[in-house]
Design a protein around this motif. Structure first.
Motif, PDB file in Angstrom:
ATOM      1  N   VAL A   1       3.963   4.278  -5.097  1.00  0.00           N
ATOM      2  CA  VAL A   1       4.717   3.090  -5.498  1.00  0.00           C
ATOM      3  C   VAL A   1       4.038   2.478  -6.715  1.00  0.00           C
ATOM      4  O   VAL A   1       2.886   2.804  -7.022  1.00  0.00           O
ATOM      5  N   ARG A   2       4.724   1.586  -7.387  1.00  0.00           N
ATOM      6  CA  ARG A   2       4.163   0.894  -8.546  1.00  0.00           C
ATOM      7  C   ARG A   2       3.635  -0.467  -8.116  1.00  0.00           C
ATOM      8  O   ARG A   2       4.214  -1.126  -7.261  1.00  0.00           O
ATOM      9  N   GLU A   3       2.547  -0.883  -8.721  1.00  0.00           N
ATOM     10  CA  GLU A   3       1.999  -2.207  -8.465  1.00  0.00           C
ATOM     11  C   GLU A   3       3.077  -3.257  -8.730  1.00  0.00           C
ATOM     12  O   GLU A   3       3.772  -3.201  -9.739  1.00  0.00           O
TER      13      GLU A   3
ATOM     14  N   PRO B   1      -3.296  -2.486  -7.039  1.00  0.00           N
ATOM     15  CA  PRO B   1      -3.363  -1.044  -7.265  1.00  0.00           C
ATOM     16  C   PRO B   1      -4.429  -0.408  -6.382  1.00  0.00           C
ATOM     17  O   PRO B   1      -5.361  -1.081  -5.931  1.00  0.00           O
ATOM     18  N   GLY B   2      -4.279   0.874  -6.114  1.00  0.00           N
ATOM     19  CA  GLY B   2      -5.297   1.592  -5.361  1.00  0.00           C
ATOM     20  C   GLY B   2      -4.708   2.610  -4.411  1.00  0.00           C
ATOM     21  O   GLY B   2      -3.514   2.884  -4.425  1.00  0.00           O
ATOM     22  N   GLU B   3      -5.596   3.180  -3.605  1.00  0.00           N
ATOM     23  CA  GLU B   3      -5.232   4.159  -2.575  1.00  0.00           C
ATOM     24  C   GLU B   3      -5.346   3.472  -1.234  1.00  0.00           C
ATOM     25  O   GLU B   3      -6.399   2.918  -0.898  1.00  0.00           O
ATOM     26  N   PHE B   4      -4.270   3.483  -0.470  1.00  0.00           N
ATOM     27  CA  PHE B   4      -4.250   2.856   0.846  1.00  0.00           C
ATOM     28  C   PHE B   4      -3.741   3.870   1.853  1.00  0.00           C
ATOM     29  O   PHE B   4      -3.348   4.972   1.496  1.00  0.00           O
TER      30      PHE B   4
ATOM     31  N   THR C   1      -0.293   5.584  -2.683  1.00  0.00           N
ATOM     32  CA  THR C   1      -0.926   5.365  -3.978  1.00  0.00           C
ATOM     33  C   THR C   1      -0.126   4.296  -4.695  1.00  0.00           C
ATOM     34  O   THR C   1       1.091   4.449  -4.890  1.00  0.00           O
ATOM     35  N   VAL C   2      -0.810   3.214  -5.049  1.00  0.00           N
ATOM     36  CA  VAL C   2      -0.179   2.134  -5.801  1.00  0.00           C
ATOM     37  C   VAL C   2      -0.688   2.258  -7.240  1.00  0.00           C
ATOM     38  O   VAL C   2      -1.866   2.010  -7.509  1.00  0.00           O
ATOM     39  N   SER C   3       0.216   2.654  -8.120  1.00  0.00           N
ATOM     40  CA  SER C   3      -0.168   2.877  -9.518  1.00  0.00           C
ATOM     41  C   SER C   3       0.107   1.616 -10.340  1.00  0.00           C
ATOM     42  O   SER C   3       0.979   0.826  -9.992  1.00  0.00           O
ATOM     43  N   PRO C   4      -0.614   1.431 -11.443  1.00  0.00           N
ATOM     44  CA  PRO C   4      -0.378   0.266 -12.302  1.00  0.00           C
ATOM     45  C   PRO C   4       1.063   0.251 -12.787  1.00  0.00           C
ATOM     46  O   PRO C   4       1.688   1.306 -12.917  1.00  0.00           O
ATOM     47  N   PRO C   5       1.585  -0.939 -13.085  1.00  0.00           N
ATOM     48  CA  PRO C   5       3.007  -1.040 -13.509  1.00  0.00           C
ATOM     49  C   PRO C   5       3.279  -0.328 -14.824  1.00  0.00           C
ATOM     50  O   PRO C   5       2.400  -0.050 -15.587  1.00  0.00           O
TER      51      PRO C   5
END
Length: 163
Positions: A71-73, A137-140, A159-163
């Motif tokens: 997903v995106r931040e 952002p980060g790995e959760f 995975t939350v990636s930067p916008p």
């Protein structure tokens, strides 16, 4: 369990945030809206802000499909958990350390019931939803913390990636 974890577990039980009986009570019946609390992995989202729905299937082979989500931040998503199995499963979002501690507590209190916005308990053949805003952002991680399920590998990553 160390002294700090024991104190936290006792506080959780005393606060009324945990009760017992996964099998015999309705799940996620709130009398008031859940308070939004910032977590390391995000915050409860607003259903009106959902950008997309991601369906996650849970099965009795102790697996999630898909087991990896990106997903995106800043994105608010609906995680729709579909239990394709014949036993109760759940999905809980968190950090690996939070999930490890929660799994240990669940193993000691297998009937513990909890109702938090980052969790969904889903009976056999049922569906449950988590609406979550991933604002960090980060790995959760996500997991089924019902005793034995987590230990059998019922886990996944976000995975939350930067916008």
């Amino acid at each position: 369990m160390n002294a700090i974890q024991l104190i936290a577990a006792c506080a959780l039980l005393a606060s009324g945030s945990a009760s017992f009986s996964h099998e015999n009570t309705p799940h996620h019946t709130r009398s008031a809206p859940a308070a939004k609390e910032q977590k390391a992995w995000g915050i409860a989202g607003d259903a009106r802000a959902v950008a997309r729905t991601i369906t996650i299937r849970m099965t009795d082979d102790m697996r999630f499909t898909p087991s990896r989500i990106v997903v995106r931040e800043g994105e608010t998503v609906r995680l729709r958990a579909e239990n394709k199995g014949r036993v109760l499963h759940e999905i809980v979002i968190g950090t690996r350390a939070d999930l490890d501690a929660h799994a240990e507590l669940m193993a000691k209190h297998p009937g513990m019931e909890h109702d938090e916005p980052h969790m969904a308990h889903v009976g056999a053949g049922q569906k449950g939803n988590i609406v979550w805003q991933f604002n960090r952002p980060g790995e959760f991680d996500f997991a089924c913390l019902i005793p034995g399920h987590y230990q059998a590998g019922m886990t996944g990553t976000i995975t939350v990636s930067p916008p």
